[in-house]
Design an enzyme around this catalytic site. Structure first.
Site, PDB file in Angstrom:
ATOM      1  N   SER A 100      -9.675  10.172  -0.409  1.00  0.00           N
ATOM      2  CA  SER A 100      -9.635  10.395   0.870  1.00  0.00           C
ATOM      3  C   SER A 100      -8.542  10.357   1.553  1.00  0.00           C
ATOM      4  O   SER A 100      -7.371  10.896   0.770  1.00  0.00           O
ATOM      5  CB  SER A 100     -10.766   9.215   1.499  1.00  0.00           C
ATOM      6  OG  SER A 100     -10.942   9.452   2.658  1.00  0.00           O
ATOM      7  N   ASN A 101      -8.386   9.999   2.790  1.00  0.00           N
ATOM      8  CA  ASN A 101      -7.069  10.027   3.599  1.00  0.00           C
ATOM      9  C   ASN A 101      -7.323   8.804   4.540  1.00  0.00           C
ATOM     10  O   ASN A 101      -8.392   8.300   4.764  1.00  0.00           O
ATOM     11  CB  ASN A 101      -6.748  11.180   4.142  1.00  0.00           C
ATOM     12  CG  ASN A 101      -7.651  11.622   5.061  1.00  0.00           C
ATOM     13  OD1 ASN A 101      -7.846  11.215   6.118  1.00  0.00           O
ATOM     14  ND2 ASN A 101      -8.477  12.733   4.729  1.00  0.00           N
ATOM     15  N   PRO A 102      -5.888   8.306   5.273  1.00  0.00           N
ATOM     16  CA  PRO A 102      -6.398   7.517   6.175  1.00  0.00           C
ATOM     17  C   PRO A 102      -6.627   7.482   7.647  1.00  0.00           C
ATOM     18  O   PRO A 102      -6.494   6.580   8.371  1.00  0.00           O
ATOM     19  CB  PRO A 102      -4.809   6.788   6.458  1.00  0.00           C
ATOM     20  CG  PRO A 102      -4.002   7.703   5.600  1.00  0.00           C
ATOM     21  CD  PRO A 102      -4.583   9.040   5.077  1.00  0.00           C
ATOM     22  N   ALA A 128     -10.327  14.722   9.309  1.00  0.00           N
ATOM     23  CA  ALA A 128      -9.264  14.969   8.327  1.00  0.00           C
ATOM     24  C   ALA A 128      -9.968  15.360   6.777  1.00  0.00           C
ATOM     25  O   ALA A 128     -10.259  14.637   6.263  1.00  0.00           O
ATOM     26  CB  ALA A 128      -8.365  13.828   8.157  1.00  0.00           C
TER      27      ALA A 128
END
Ligand code: CTP
Length: 211
Positions: A25-27, A92
């Site tokens: 995933s991403n932040p 995102a």
């Protein structure tokens, strides 16, 4: 209500699972998308917010649909897009997912050192292909270099009306309450916003993309 104007917004990250306990995933915090949902609701639009996993509460009066993977987000966005006058993709979305999803937790001594990835669908690209003349489509470009040039390519390739360019170097834009954006239109307009909180920015973006 019959004459309500529909607004569709995506927010937050997607999660791409390797097994039941591990994902890529991403932040992304979802703050920009949630601020836009609040601002659109305050203007009287009927807002559907398609959100990946974030810790933010559902904005009052907004119809929130929680999703997890890029595929789930694509399906829900595709369902709601035809009825939407204004669609904004702040999510995102992970560009790749693990090629294989393991139904059972992979034991630590069996986790491969190399995880094979395959491309995810580009949701915004496919929305752009189906966009009608009466619809407005806005993207958010996450860039760490050559911000404007890269964003202009995305604006064209994805058939957008507007693109907001984010500097995501060092994750500053992802997790912060503030953001510094440039908004570019497909007519060559370019508006630079000073760094400010995402709630104020959201109102200014809406003033421009949906006057
Ligand atoms: N986006 C999308 N589906 C993807 C990837 C991105 O819908 N699989 C959308 C994002 O929500 C954003 C826009 O496309 O509105 C630009 O996303 P960005 O991550 O900046 O660019 P990418 O198209 O992923 O290209 P790159 O990673 O090469 O910068």
């Amino acid at each position: 209500m019959k004459n309500e104007v529909h607004c569709l917004i995506s927010a937050g990250p997607t999660r791409e699972w390797l097994d039941p306990v591990r994902f890529i995933s991403n932040p992304s915090s979802g703050k920009m998308g949630y601020a836009l949902a609040n601002a659109a609701k305050a203007r009287g639009l009927k807002v559907t917010l398609v959100s990946g996993p974030v810790t933010l509460p559902c904005p009052t009066g907004v119809d929130r649909i929680l999703v997890n993977t890029a595929f789930e987000m694509q399906e829900v966005m595709g369902q709601h897009f035809p009825a939407s006058s204004l669609t904004i993709m702040t999510a995102a979305v992970c560009d790749q997912r693990p090629k294989v999803f393991h139904e059972q937790k992979i034991k630590k001594d069996k986790v491969s050192e190399i995880i094979e990835l395959v491309p995810n669908p580009d949701i915004l690209l496919s929305l752009g292909k189906h966009k009608r003349i009466d619809q407005i489509l806005v993207g958010f470009a996450a860039e760490t270099e050559n911000h404007i040039a890269h964003a202009k390519i995305k604006l064209q390739q994805k058939n957008l009306d507007w693109i907001a360019v984010n500097d995501v170097s060092g994750n500053q834009a992802f997790e912060s309450d503030d953001n510094q954006l440039t908004l570019i239109s497909n007519h060559g307009q370019s508006i630079i916003f000073e760094k400010e909180d995402k709630i104020s920015l959201a109102k200014k973006i809406l003033d421009l993309v949906y006057p």
